[in-house]
Design an enzyme around this catalytic site. Structure first.
Site, PDB file in Angstrom:
ATOM      1  N   CYS A 114     -25.844 -12.584 -21.106  1.00  0.00           N
ATOM      2  CA  CYS A 114     -25.542 -13.892 -20.515  1.00  0.00           C
ATOM      3  C   CYS A 114     -26.364 -14.167 -19.268  1.00  0.00           C
ATOM      4  O   CYS A 114     -26.308 -15.270 -18.723  1.00  0.00           O
ATOM      5  CB  CYS A 114     -24.055 -14.009 -20.206  1.00  0.00           C
ATOM      6  SG  CYS A 114     -23.534 -13.080 -18.745  1.00  0.00           S
ATOM      7  N   CYS A 150     -27.367  -9.445 -16.570  1.00  0.00           N
ATOM      8  CA  CYS A 150     -26.794  -9.094 -17.869  1.00  0.00           C
ATOM      9  C   CYS A 150     -27.771  -9.495 -18.977  1.00  0.00           C
ATOM     10  O   CYS A 150     -28.287 -10.611 -18.983  1.00  0.00           O
ATOM     11  CB  CYS A 150     -25.463  -9.815 -18.072  1.00  0.00           C
ATOM     12  SG  CYS A 150     -24.823  -9.687 -19.764  1.00  0.00           S
ATOM     13  N   GLY A 174       0.794  -1.228   0.000  1.00  0.00           N
ATOM     14  CA  GLY A 174       0.000   0.000   0.000  1.00  0.00           C
ATOM     15  C   GLY A 174       0.823   1.273   0.000  1.00  0.00           C
ATOM     16  O   GLY A 174       0.290   2.356  -0.206  1.00  0.00           O
ATOM     17  N   CYS A 203     -22.632  -7.209 -19.214  1.00  0.00           N
ATOM     18  CA  CYS A 203     -21.382  -7.368 -18.471  1.00  0.00           C
ATOM     19  C   CYS A 203     -20.318  -6.431 -19.033  1.00  0.00           C
ATOM     20  O   CYS A 203     -20.137  -6.347 -20.244  1.00  0.00           O
ATOM     21  CB  CYS A 203     -20.841  -8.786 -18.616  1.00  0.00           C
ATOM     22  SG  CYS A 203     -21.815 -10.048 -17.799  1.00  0.00           S
ATOM     23  N   CYS A 254     -18.481 -12.633 -19.915  1.00  0.00           N
ATOM     24  CA  CYS A 254     -19.767 -12.720 -20.597  1.00  0.00           C
ATOM     25  C   CYS A 254     -19.688 -13.734 -21.747  1.00  0.00           C
ATOM     26  O   CYS A 254     -20.534 -14.626 -21.870  1.00  0.00           O
ATOM     27  CB  CYS A 254     -20.138 -11.336 -21.125  1.00  0.00           C
ATOM     28  SG  CYS A 254     -21.883 -11.143 -21.521  1.00  0.00           S
TER      29      CYS A 254
END
Lengths: 286, 233
Positions: free
Chosen positions: A239, A236, A28, A261, A267
């Protein structure tokens, strides 16, 4: 014209690897590095490209996504760049890739320990929009002085009833550094805790930072206002996935819209499973 | 950036065949009217090989200004003329010439001249009221830029002088041209252009997340106050 493997000279790659190792050692923490001018504009992934160049080996299989899609202009350019300068195999499949460079998304398919995810980062400093001075923000990180950020989140709640940050949602890494996960939607934040190594490269701002595998990553919140990785409440339209991040696509002049998606590989993979013989949905192999 | 040192280097006999003009500032120097620049023979940090770091010393500032966008440096200089950290400059010298570019080849162990480039150089003479320890004296601003560009060379000298406020014991009046972090972080045209133009790239994923947030906040605000809406503005 021939290039050194992955474009950069070995000295530069070594310098970048040292910055990466420092980043891995201090999860970080933003490590300053001597970013090079690349043959593409700053702000278009020069940081991610330099980190990828330092990580790639001839046996790697490389995938690049922008907005979750492999066929967006920035992704196509960077994929071709490494095809040409490193000669590595490329793929659109998340599962097949060993190194994935991304802009603005984390793939939906869970990553594995043998994969590296490399983020393109525009502004690495999570405190930047609260304090423009680098000299000040570095001090704040050094002293772990994150009060300003908590006040901002609190003011959001006071004003709007919730934390009004939808992407680049700040996280705390291993209980120490507050980190900008790059402009991914906050929907992706839970995926930041991952078996894969995650590296972040900001070329223009000359910073590299890292999340080693299984690093603790907590999205900032309050006990009574817990973090909520929200998304559009639709499946979606292609899909039917209900667990993936969706783009809203305008489909006609009347403003009609569909939700699909944003992760094109995810997808297409679901569609191929459903309709294995329909070539329209088969994932393209390069 | 060989030969970019502010004080005129003493002429050595080896280069005597090249006719060299003395710096105008040398004449003022003889009277002690001009503050001498202290010679520092340590190798300057290289902005292209190290990340920019603050506080930046003068060599680093000069490198950034020399590489800086002409329009940006010009505007910063202009702002000092209009009163944001005003320090009236006289153009002590403004000249254009050619300098050799040589490259150090570590494998060979010697330098190789690659060619020549045109540079413009400006040295300004600025007021300095003096301090408890020093009587009033002129101070300098320095500009050295690529190509034939008197405008940028003068601009750079003005901004260099404005950035020296701390070193010369002047007040920080909060002017943009005095703010080294602001000036150095925003002077690079290639960085600025790239980052500005990257917003042409698709942003539909982060925009989508913002869109959902705004819709949700609006729905909550409208639902909470179905009466008059003046508070919502």
């Amino acid at each position: 014209m021939s290039y050194n493997f992955a474009y950069l000279d070995e000295q530069t790659k070594r310098m970048i690897r040292r910055a990466i190792l420092k980043g891995v050692a201090i999860p970080g923490y933003q490590v300053p590095f001597a970013s090079r001018e690349m043959p593409m504009p700053y702000g278009w992934g020069t940081g991610g490209v330099q980190v990828s160049a330092a990580c790639l080996t001839p046996d790697d299989v490389f995938k690049v996504i922008d907005q979750g899609a492999d066929d967006t202009t920035n992704a196509v350019s960077i994929r071709r760049f490494f095809e040409k300068t490193a000669g590595v195999a490329v793929t659109e499949s998340t599962a097949e890739a060993t190194v994935i460079q991304t802009r603005h998304r984390i793939p939906e398919t869970p990553l594995r320990a043998d994969q590296i995810l490399i983020y393109q980062v525009p502004i690495p400093e999570p405190l930047r929009f609260l304090e423009p001075r680098e000299t000040e923000t570095r001090k704040m990180h050094g002293l772990e002085e994150y009060g300003l950020m908590h006040v901002k989140l609190y003011e959001d709640i006071a004003r709007h009833g919730e934390i009004a940050t939808a992407y680049a949602y700040p996280v705390k890494v291993e209980d120490r550094y507050v980190m900008d996960p790059s402009p991914i939607p906050k929907f992706d934040n839970p995926k930041l805790e991952s078996p894969a190594l995650q590296l972040f490269g900001a070329g223009r701002e000359q910073r590299i930072y890292a999340l080693p595998p299984y690093t603790k990553v907590v999205s900032l919140d309050f006990e009574d206002y817990p973090f909520d990785p929200s998304k559009a409440h639709h499946p979606c339209a292609l899909c039917g996935a209900e667990d993936s991040y969706l783009d809203e696509v305008i489909v006609d002049d009347a403003g009609g819209r569909m939700f699909v998606c944003s992760d094109t590989d995810y997808c297409a993979g679901r569609l191929t499973q459903e309709r294995p013989h329909d070539p329209a949905f088969a994932s393209t192999q390069y | 950036m060989g030969g970019a040192k502010t004080p005129a280097a003493p002429q050595t006999p080896e280069v005597a065949e090249t006719p060299t003009l003395p710096h105008v500032a040398e004449f003022l120097d003889r009277e002690g009217l001009l503050q001498p620049e202290h010679e520092d023979n340590t190798a300057p940090r290289d902005l292209t090989r190290e990340p920019l770091d603050f506080p930046a010393d003068r060599p680093l500032k000069l490198q950034a200004l020399a590489r800086g966008d002409e329009g940006f440096v010009l505007s910063m200089a202009y702002s000092t003329q209009r009163g944001y950290a005003r320090n009236h400059p006289f153009v002590g010298e403004l000249r254009i010439g050619r300098v050799a570019v040589s490259m150090d080849i570590p494998e060979l162990g010697f330098d190789i001249d690659l060619g020549e480039i045109t540079v413009s150089e400006c040295e300004t003479v600025n007021q300095f009221t003096g301090s408890k320890t020093e009587p009033p004296q002129f101070t300098r601003g320095y500009g050295l830029v690529f190509g034939q560009s008197e405008r940028k060379a003068i601009s750079m000298a003005l901004v260099d002088r404005a950035l020296r406020w701390e070193e010369l014991g002047e007040d920080d009046v909060g002017a943009p041209a005095q703010d080294a972090e602001f000036v150095l972080s925003h002077s690079d045209n290639v960085q600025a252009t790239g980052f500005l133009e990257h917003i042409k790239l698709p942003h539909y994923v982060d925009f989508q997340s913002e869109l959902e947030l705004i819709r949700r906040l609006r729905a909550e605000a409208m639902g909470a106050s179905s009466g008059p809406r003046e508070a919502a503005e």
